[in-house]
Design an enzyme around this catalytic site. Structure first.
Site, PDB file in Angstrom:
ATOM      1  N   GLY A  17      42.437  47.304  30.062  1.00 50.03           N
ATOM      2  CA  GLY A  17      42.771  46.427  31.176  1.00 50.03           C
ATOM      3  C   GLY A  17      42.409  44.992  30.848  1.00 50.03           C
ATOM      4  N   GLN A  54      40.335  36.253  32.626  1.00 48.02           N
ATOM      5  CA  GLN A  54      39.742  36.487  31.301  1.00 48.02           C
ATOM      6  C   GLN A  54      40.430  35.689  30.199  1.00 48.02           C
ATOM      7  OE1 GLN A  54      39.792  41.004  31.848  1.00 48.02           O
ATOM      8  NE2 GLN A  54      38.015  40.710  30.525  1.00 48.02           N
ATOM      9  N   CYS A  72      33.869  45.820  28.788  1.00 50.57           N
ATOM     10  CA  CYS A  72      34.794  44.787  29.234  1.00 50.57           C
ATOM     11  C   CYS A  72      35.140  43.944  28.016  1.00 50.57           C
ATOM     12  CB  CYS A  72      34.106  43.928  30.292  1.00 50.57           C
ATOM     13  SG  CYS A  72      35.082  42.534  30.889  1.00 50.57           S
ATOM     14  N   LEU A  73      36.395  43.525  27.896  1.00 44.72           N
ATOM     15  CA  LEU A  73      36.789  42.720  26.735  1.00 44.72           C
ATOM     16  C   LEU A  73      36.047  41.381  26.704  1.00 44.72           C
ATOM     17  CD1 LEU A  73      40.640  43.429  26.563  1.00 44.72           C
ATOM     18  CD2 LEU A  73      38.862  44.319  25.042  1.00 44.72           C
ATOM     19  N   HIS A  76      37.588  47.672  38.353  1.00 50.33           N
ATOM     20  CA  HIS A  76      37.018  46.721  37.396  1.00 50.33           C
ATOM     21  C   HIS A  76      37.887  45.457  37.295  1.00 50.33           C
ATOM     22  CE1 HIS A  76      35.003  45.891  33.329  1.00 50.33           C
ATOM     23  NE2 HIS A  76      35.986  45.005  33.393  1.00 50.33           N
ATOM     24  N   GLU A  77      39.199  45.662  37.139  1.00 46.08           N
ATOM     25  CA  GLU A  77      40.106  44.513  36.974  1.00 46.08           C
ATOM     26  C   GLU A  77      40.245  43.734  38.274  1.00 46.08           C
ATOM     27  OE1 GLU A  77      40.678  43.680  34.056  1.00 46.08           O
ATOM     28  OE2 GLU A  77      40.103  45.607  33.180  1.00 46.08           O
ATOM     29  N   HIS A  84      37.553  41.173  38.764  1.00 45.80           N
ATOM     30  CA  HIS A  84      37.678  39.935  37.977  1.00 45.80           C
ATOM     31  C   HIS A  84      38.357  38.833  38.794  1.00 45.80           C
ATOM     32  CE1 HIS A  84      36.205  40.677  33.941  1.00 45.80           C
ATOM     33  NE2 HIS A  84      36.872  41.813  33.840  1.00 45.80           N
TER      34      HIS A  84
HETATM   35 ZN    ZN Z   1      36.508  43.264  32.427  1.00 47.53          ZN
END
Ligand code: ZN
Length: 187
Positions: free
Chosen positions: A46, A51, A93-94, A137-138, A141
């Site tokens: 995701g 981000q 998380c990226l 999670h997304e 953000h």
């Molecule tokens: Zn994340």
């Protein structure tokens, strides 16, 4: 389409709330394509627009496994309209390379959003699956909330963050989640 730089924890725009999309214009279509390309190139499941430094309410995900065909999903202006139950989710998380930690999540969520063509859809994701957890999670953000804000054990989480040379938890961002804690206790 372009692969964009993924911002790391500590960057200010990760904490900023994102704006609603008023029209799924060419600019938004390009944003969606960049998010997908960037997510796939980073082997993520995701990625949310903040981000890559774009504070619009857009995220993408793909929870298909390696032996399945790609299944990109696009969420524009998402709203979580129903949530219930609780689970412990081990997440990364990226924006936090390799730093996995246990966080509290709802077990079931229903989300309403627009797809990449601006068409509304409703998706029910139940049973604490990867999809259920990824949506939460997304979605977070877009409000400047990060998975570590939901952490179960702040000491362990800080150790993990330090191990991967990331800044520590921001104590004032930690979320109180009495409802989820209660549910997890009863499990
Ligand atoms: Zn994340």
């Amino acid at each position: 389409m372009a692969i964009r730089n993924i911002l790391k924890y500590g960057t200010k725009s990760l904490r900023e709330p994102s704006k609603e999309v008023h029209k799924v214009s060419k600019k938004i279509t390009e944003l969606v394509n960049d998010l997908l390309e960037t997510m796939y190139s980073a082997n993520g499941v995701g990625l949310a627009a903040p981000q890559i430094g774009v504070n619009y309410r857009v995220f993408v995900l793909d929870v298909s496994s390696n032996d399945e065909p790609l299944r990109p999903m696009v969420f524009i202006n998402p709203k979580i309209i129903k949530k219930s139950g609780a689970i412990i989710s081990n997440e990364g998380c990226l924006s936090f390379p390799e730093a996995y930690t246990d966080v509290r999540r709802y077990k079931n969520v229903t989300v309403k959003a627009l797809d990449s063509h601006g068409r509304p859809f409703v998706l029910e994701a139940n049973g604490g699956t990867l999809l259920t957890r990824c949506i939460q999670h997304e979605f977070d953000h877009l409000d400047g909330i990060l998975y570590i804000d939901h952490c179960i054990n702040r000491f362990e989480t800080n150790e993990t963050l330090a191990k991967y040379n990331l800044p520590p938890i921001e104590e004032d961002k930690l979320l109180e989640e009495p409802e989820l804690e209660e549910e997890l206790k009863n499990d």
